[in-house]
Write a protein that holds these residues in place. Sequence first.
Motif, PDB file in Angstrom:
ATOM      1  N   GLY A   8       0.773  -1.231   0.000  1.00 36.61           N
ATOM      2  CA  GLY A   8       0.000   0.000   0.000  1.00 36.61           C
ATOM      3  C   GLY A   8       0.801   1.276   0.000  1.00 36.61           C
ATOM      4  O   GLY A   8       0.237   2.369  -0.084  1.00 36.61           O
ATOM      5  N   GLY A   9       2.114   1.162   0.110  1.00 38.96           N
ATOM      6  CA  GLY A   9       2.932   2.359   0.075  1.00 38.96           C
ATOM      7  C   GLY A   9       2.952   2.980  -1.315  1.00 38.96           C
ATOM      8  O   GLY A   9       2.459   2.405  -2.274  1.00 38.96           O
ATOM      9  N   GLY A  10       3.521   4.189  -1.375  1.00 40.27           N
ATOM     10  CA  GLY A  10       3.609   4.852  -2.664  1.00 40.27           C
ATOM     11  C   GLY A  10       3.942   6.316  -2.512  1.00 40.27           C
ATOM     12  O   GLY A  10       4.353   6.767  -1.433  1.00 40.27           O
ATOM     13  N   LEU A  11       3.755   7.052  -3.598  1.00 40.54           N
ATOM     14  CA  LEU A  11       4.026   8.483  -3.633  1.00 40.54           C
ATOM     15  C   LEU A  11       2.705   9.237  -3.576  1.00 40.54           C
ATOM     16  O   LEU A  11       1.778   8.946  -4.336  1.00 40.54           O
ATOM     17  CB  LEU A  11       4.774   8.832  -4.916  1.00 40.54           C
ATOM     18  N   VAL A  12       2.631  10.206  -2.675  1.00 39.74           N
ATOM     19  CA  VAL A  12       1.405  10.987  -2.517  1.00 39.74           C
ATOM     20  C   VAL A  12       1.782  12.431  -2.233  1.00 39.74           C
ATOM     21  O   VAL A  12       2.855  12.705  -1.688  1.00 39.74           O
ATOM     22  CB  VAL A  12       0.538  10.391  -1.387  1.00 39.74           C
ATOM     23  N   GLN A  13       0.918  13.341  -2.589  1.00 37.69           N
ATOM     24  CA  GLN A  13       1.168  14.751  -2.322  1.00 37.69           C
ATOM     25  C   GLN A  13       0.791  15.117  -0.890  1.00 37.69           C
ATOM     26  O   GLN A  13      -0.005  14.414  -0.252  1.00 37.69           O
ATOM     27  CB  GLN A  13       0.375  15.620  -3.294  1.00 37.69           C
ATOM     28  N   THR A  14       1.355  16.195  -0.424  1.00 36.48           N
ATOM     29  CA  THR A  14       1.005  16.701   0.904  1.00 36.48           C
ATOM     30  C   THR A  14      -0.500  16.872   1.012  1.00 36.48           C
ATOM     31  O   THR A  14      -1.142  17.418   0.109  1.00 36.48           O
ATOM     32  CB  THR A  14       1.702  18.045   1.162  1.00 36.48           C
ATOM     33  N   GLY A  15      -1.036  16.384   2.139  1.00 39.09           N
ATOM     34  CA  GLY A  15      -2.472  16.450   2.347  1.00 39.09           C
ATOM     35  C   GLY A  15      -3.234  15.237   1.842  1.00 39.09           C
ATOM     36  O   GLY A  15      -4.432  15.094   2.123  1.00 39.09           O
ATOM     37  N   GLY A  16      -2.551  14.364   1.137  1.00 40.45           N
ATOM     38  CA  GLY A  16      -3.194  13.189   0.583  1.00 40.45           C
ATOM     39  C   GLY A  16      -3.327  12.059   1.598  1.00 40.45           C
ATOM     40  O   GLY A  16      -2.981  12.211   2.779  1.00 40.45           O
ATOM     41  N   SER A  17      -3.828  10.926   1.108  1.00 40.42           N
ATOM     42  CA  SER A  17      -4.081   9.771   1.970  1.00 40.42           C
ATOM     43  C   SER A  17      -3.532   8.492   1.343  1.00 40.42           C
ATOM     44  O   SER A  17      -3.416   8.391   0.115  1.00 40.42           O
ATOM     45  CB  SER A  17      -5.592   9.599   2.189  1.00 40.42           C
ATOM     46  N   LEU A  18      -3.212   7.557   2.206  1.00 40.93           N
ATOM     47  CA  LEU A  18      -2.811   6.220   1.791  1.00 40.93           C
ATOM     48  C   LEU A  18      -3.307   5.237   2.835  1.00 40.93           C
ATOM     49  O   LEU A  18      -3.433   5.594   4.019  1.00 40.93           O
ATOM     50  CB  LEU A  18      -1.282   6.087   1.701  1.00 40.93           C
ATOM     51  N   ARG A  19      -3.538   4.003   2.421  1.00 38.70           N
ATOM     52  CA  ARG A  19      -3.849   2.953   3.370  1.00 38.70           C
ATOM     53  C   ARG A  19      -2.829   1.836   3.219  1.00 38.70           C
ATOM     54  O   ARG A  19      -2.709   1.241   2.136  1.00 38.70           O
ATOM     55  CB  ARG A  19      -5.258   2.386   3.170  1.00 38.70           C
ATOM     56  N   LEU A  20      -2.135   1.566   4.281  1.00 39.29           N
ATOM     57  CA  LEU A  20      -1.180   0.471   4.310  1.00 39.29           C
ATOM     58  C   LEU A  20      -1.848  -0.788   4.833  1.00 39.29           C
ATOM     59  O   LEU A  20      -2.712  -0.718   5.714  1.00 39.29           O
ATOM     60  CB  LEU A  20       0.016   0.809   5.195  1.00 39.29           C
ATOM     61  N   SER A  21      -1.427  -1.917   4.302  1.00 34.76           N
ATOM     62  CA  SER A  21      -1.922  -3.210   4.763  1.00 34.76           C
ATOM     63  C   SER A  21      -0.752  -4.076   5.199  1.00 34.76           C
ATOM     64  O   SER A  21       0.351  -3.961   4.667  1.00 34.76           O
ATOM     65  CB  SER A  21      -2.679  -3.927   3.643  1.00 34.76           C
TER      66      SER A  21
END
Length: 123
Positions: A8-21
């Motif tokens: 679930g990792g990756g590149l995201v912009q400031t303020g964004g969201s990610l979900r790790l599993s």
Amino acid sequence: QVPLVESGGGLVQTGGSLRLSCAASGRTLSSYTMAWFRQAPGKEREFVAAITWTWSTMYADAVKGRFTLSRDDAKNTLYLQMSSLKPEDTAVYYCAGRLSLSLARLTTDYTYWGQGTQVTVSS
């Protein structure tokens, strides 16, 4: 042995969201306290959050209110929902487990570790 595999990792912009599993292979997590740690380049691995099998949780001050832990014991999977991400959240995120009913925040408290997943937050 409890093999743990993060995703679930990756590149995201400031303020964004990610979900790790974090998936456990061939082992139920229901008796384990599970946690997430992270390690930025040149820094020590630090505690992010932990959850017991009774859903008690503990969060580092740096992520409190932005990150949320959950677990699905039927799927043997731990989740970390990350919101309002900041560049300082950039790190490799590790899943960890310990056969215990209590919360803990030290790396030495955990027996089982995954290989990590990279999270990069761009400014």
